[in-house]
Design a protein around this motif. Structure first.
Motif, short mmCIF file in Angstrom:
data_model
loop_
_atom_site.label_atom_id
_atom_site.label_comp_id
_atom_site.label_asym_id
_atom_site.label_seq_id
_atom_site.Cartn_x
_atom_site.Cartn_y
_atom_site.Cartn_z
N VAL A 5 0.84 -1.19 0.00
CA VAL A 5 0.00 0.00 0.00
C VAL A 5 0.87 1.24 0.00
N HIS A 6 0.45 2.22 -0.79
CA HIS A 6 1.13 3.51 -0.79
C HIS A 6 0.04 4.58 -0.82
N VAL A 7 0.00 5.39 0.24
CA VAL A 7 -1.03 6.43 0.28
C VAL A 7 -0.53 7.63 -0.53
N ASP A 28 1.87 9.62 -15.77
CA ASP A 28 2.34 9.54 -14.38
C ASP A 28 3.74 8.92 -14.45
N GLY A 29 4.75 9.77 -14.32
CA GLY A 29 6.14 9.33 -14.52
C GLY A 29 6.71 8.54 -13.37
N THR A 30 6.00 8.50 -12.25
CA THR A 30 6.44 7.74 -11.07
C THR A 30 5.21 6.98 -10.55
N PHE A 31 4.86 5.93 -11.26
CA PHE A 31 3.58 5.25 -11.05
C PHE A 31 3.42 4.69 -9.63
N GLY A 32 4.48 4.12 -9.06
CA GLY A 32 4.41 3.58 -7.70
C GLY A 32 3.36 2.51 -7.56
N ARG A 33 2.39 2.75 -6.70
CA ARG A 33 1.28 1.80 -6.57
C ARG A 33 0.02 2.35 -7.25
N GLY A 34 0.22 3.34 -8.10
CA GLY A 34 -0.90 3.85 -8.91
C GLY A 34 -1.91 4.65 -8.12
N GLY A 52 1.57 5.17 -17.39
CA GLY A 52 2.28 5.11 -16.11
C GLY A 52 3.67 4.56 -16.34
N ILE A 53 4.66 5.24 -15.77
CA ILE A 53 6.06 4.81 -15.92
C ILE A 53 6.64 4.55 -14.53
N ASP A 54 7.39 3.48 -14.38
CA ASP A 54 8.14 3.27 -13.13
C ASP A 54 9.33 2.38 -13.45
N ARG A 55 10.45 2.68 -12.80
CA ARG A 55 11.67 1.88 -13.03
C ARG A 55 11.66 0.62 -12.17
N ASP A 56 10.76 0.55 -11.21
CA ASP A 56 10.71 -0.60 -10.30
C ASP A 56 9.78 -1.67 -10.87
N PRO A 57 10.34 -2.84 -11.22
CA PRO A 57 9.48 -3.87 -11.80
C PRO A 57 8.33 -4.28 -10.88
N ARG A 77 7.72 -0.05 -17.94
CA ARG A 77 8.82 -0.19 -17.00
C ARG A 77 10.03 0.53 -17.58
N GLY A 78 10.47 1.56 -16.89
CA GLY A 78 11.62 2.32 -17.39
C GLY A 78 11.83 3.56 -16.55
N VAL A 79 12.90 4.28 -16.86
CA VAL A 79 13.17 5.50 -16.09
C VAL A 79 12.46 6.69 -16.73
N ASP A 102 6.03 12.21 -8.83
CA ASP A 102 5.94 12.14 -7.36
C ASP A 102 7.22 11.43 -6.94
N LEU A 103 8.25 12.22 -6.63
CA LEU A 103 9.62 11.70 -6.55
C LEU A 103 9.86 10.84 -5.31
N GLY A 104 11.03 10.22 -5.30
CA GLY A 104 11.45 9.46 -4.12
C GLY A 104 10.97 8.03 -4.13
N VAL A 105 10.90 7.45 -2.92
CA VAL A 105 10.55 6.03 -2.81
C VAL A 105 9.10 5.84 -2.38
N SER A 106 8.60 4.66 -2.69
CA SER A 106 7.23 4.33 -2.29
C SER A 106 7.26 3.61 -0.94
N SER A 107 6.13 3.56 -0.28
CA SER A 107 6.05 2.85 1.01
C SER A 107 6.42 1.38 0.86
N PRO A 108 5.94 0.67 -0.18
CA PRO A 108 6.32 -0.74 -0.29
C PRO A 108 7.84 -0.92 -0.45
N GLN A 109 8.50 0.00 -1.15
CA GLN A 109 9.96 -0.11 -1.27
C GLN A 109 10.60 0.00 0.11
N LEU A 110 10.12 0.91 0.92
CA LEU A 110 10.69 1.08 2.27
C LEU A 110 10.34 -0.07 3.20
C1 LIG Z 1 6.69 8.23 -4.21
S1 LIG Z 1 6.49 6.84 -5.24
C2 LIG Z 1 5.14 7.22 -6.27
C3 LIG Z 1 3.83 6.83 -5.66
C4 LIG Z 1 2.62 7.03 -6.55
N1 LIG Z 1 2.42 8.42 -6.89
C5 LIG Z 1 1.39 6.47 -5.88
O1 LIG Z 1 0.54 7.26 -5.46
O2 LIG Z 1 1.27 5.25 -5.77
C6 LIG Z 1 7.81 7.00 -6.34
C7 LIG Z 1 7.88 5.92 -7.39
O3 LIG Z 1 8.64 6.43 -8.46
C8 LIG Z 1 9.54 5.48 -8.91
N2 LIG Z 1 10.66 6.25 -9.45
C9 LIG Z 1 11.49 7.06 -8.78
N3 LIG Z 1 12.36 7.62 -9.62
C10 LIG Z 1 12.06 7.17 -10.86
C11 LIG Z 1 12.58 7.41 -12.16
N4 LIG Z 1 13.60 8.22 -12.34
N5 LIG Z 1 12.01 6.78 -13.21
C12 LIG Z 1 10.95 5.96 -13.03
N6 LIG Z 1 10.42 5.68 -11.83
C13 LIG Z 1 10.96 6.29 -10.76
C14 LIG Z 1 9.89 4.64 -7.72
O4 LIG Z 1 10.30 3.35 -8.11
C15 LIG Z 1 8.57 4.64 -6.96
O5 LIG Z 1 7.81 3.53 -7.30
#
Ligand SMILES: C[S@@+](CC[C@H](N)C(=O)[O-])C[C@H]1O[C@@H](n2cnc3c(N)ncnc32)[C@H](O)[C@@H]1O
Length: 313
Positions: A5-7, A28-34, A52-57, A77-79, A102-110
């Motif tokens: 879960v990521h709020v 959405d360039g940082t899809f996370g948990r959508g 939706g783009i995310d580098r984390d598989p 899946r990509g940067v 939405d930069l940085g890490v997601s809750s599931p990653q942490l």
């Molecule tokens: C803070 S979370 C986003 C959460 C999302 N907005 C949500 O509500 O679920 C950041 C996500 O961005 C991804 N991320 C960070 N830097 C990235 C980059 N340069 N390219 C692609 N994904 C990236 C991380 O893997 C992480 O899943």
């Protein structure tokens, strides 16, 4: 404990900031948990589109059925520094109505100990958002020069004890490779003076060092720099750029970028007509938005979030 879960932070301001058109195209360039993506999608009609783009598989794999089965949605899946390429491949350059980072890490990653992001959970010292590319934090710490390590901890962690911490890490690794999150946390803790008084209730002493190493090994500032520049090229006129940062360095980069892209170049300032190529490419929308006390009370991650919004001119 692991969670899936990521709020989403600053959800209302993001949705308003994107000024969503029901038939628009949103990225959405940082899809996370959508979290944000799911809410954007609710405002789109059948002609709308969401990429939706995310580098984390794991982020891409965990997208809910409702999202990944939706014909309006495409997940990549990509940067996000490859934004322009992804958008050009889909023939959408200049046609994107809104971009969110939405930069940085997601809750599931942490939360997932095996990802190695958390000093609170014992796990392999990895910290890669994409575990299939680059080198882990452990590998990086094994060879990094002490002066470089000190600079990273000081600049990216804004850590005043960077000198002591870098020394302690180098001394420890000469004895034995640092491979676990809790080992690194213990080395940092023993290197800094014991907190006292009001400091005692503050963050874990390894917080800033972990943050700094994570930003460095994932090249997060380089990613942000590239994506900001590219965002202007993919947006259509009137399209919106929303960036949420959690680190003052990132927020400063976003602020500076938006200010520069929205101001007239010196030689043309105040001129009645400015050649097309020198006109400001963005218009800044309002000031940085922070979370309300109510949001922070239910989601502590929101406390350092800053949202900045700009519009393509
Ligand atoms: C803070 S979370 C986003 C959460 C999302 N907005 C949500 O509500 O679920 C950041 C996500 O961005 C991804 N991320 C960070 N830097 C990235 C980059 N340069 N390219 C692609 N994904 C990236 C991380 O893997 C992480 O899943």
């Amino acid at each position: 404990m692991s969670s899936n879960v990521h709020v989403p932070v600053l959800l209302g301001p993001v949705l308003r900031g994107l000024k969503i058109k029901p038939d628009g195209c949103y990225v959405d360039g940082t899809f996370g948990r959508g979290g944000h993506s799911g809410e954007i999608l609710k405002q789109l009609n059948a002609s709308g589109r969401l990429i939706g783009i995310d580098r984390d598989p794991q982020a891409i794999a965990s997208a809910s059925r409702t999202l990944s089965d939706d014909p309006r949605v495409e997940l990549i899946r990509g940067v996000c520094a490859q934004l322009e390429t992804f958008i050009a491949e889909r023939e959408l350059t200049g046609k994107v109505d809104g971009l969110l980072f939405d930069l940085g890490v997601s809750s599931p990653q942490l939360d997932e100990a095996d990802r190695g992001f958390s000093f609170l959970r014992d796990g392999p010292l990895d910290m890669r958002m994409d575990p299939d590319s680059g080198i882990s934090a452990s590998q990086w710490l094994a060879t990094v020069d002490e002066a470089d390590l000190r600079r990273v901890i000081s600049k990216l962690g804004e850590e005043r004890h960077a000198v002591r911490i870098a020394r302690a890490i180098v001394t420890a690794r000469d004895d034995k490779a640092i491979t676990r999150t809790t080992e690194l946390a213990a080395i940092v803790e023993s290197a800094v003076p014991a907190p006292y008084g009001r400091e005692r209730s503050k963050k874990h002493p390894a917080t800033k060092t972990f943050q700094a190493i994570r930003i460095a090994i994932n090249g997060e500032l380089e990613q942000l720099e590239a994506v900001l520049e590219q965002s202007v090229n993919v947006l259509r006129k009137g399209g919106r750029l929303c960036v949420i940062s959690f680190h003052s360095l990132e927020d400063r980069m976003v602020k500076r970028f938006m200010r520069n892209a929205s101001s007239e170049p010196e030689p043309y300032r105040g001129m009645p007509t400015i050649p097309e190529e020198y006109r400001p490419r963005l218009r800044v929308i309002g000031k940085a938005i922070a979370a309300t006390a109510e949001e922070i009370a239910v989601n502590r991650r929101a406390r350092s979030a800053r949202l900045r919004i700009a519009e393509r001119t």
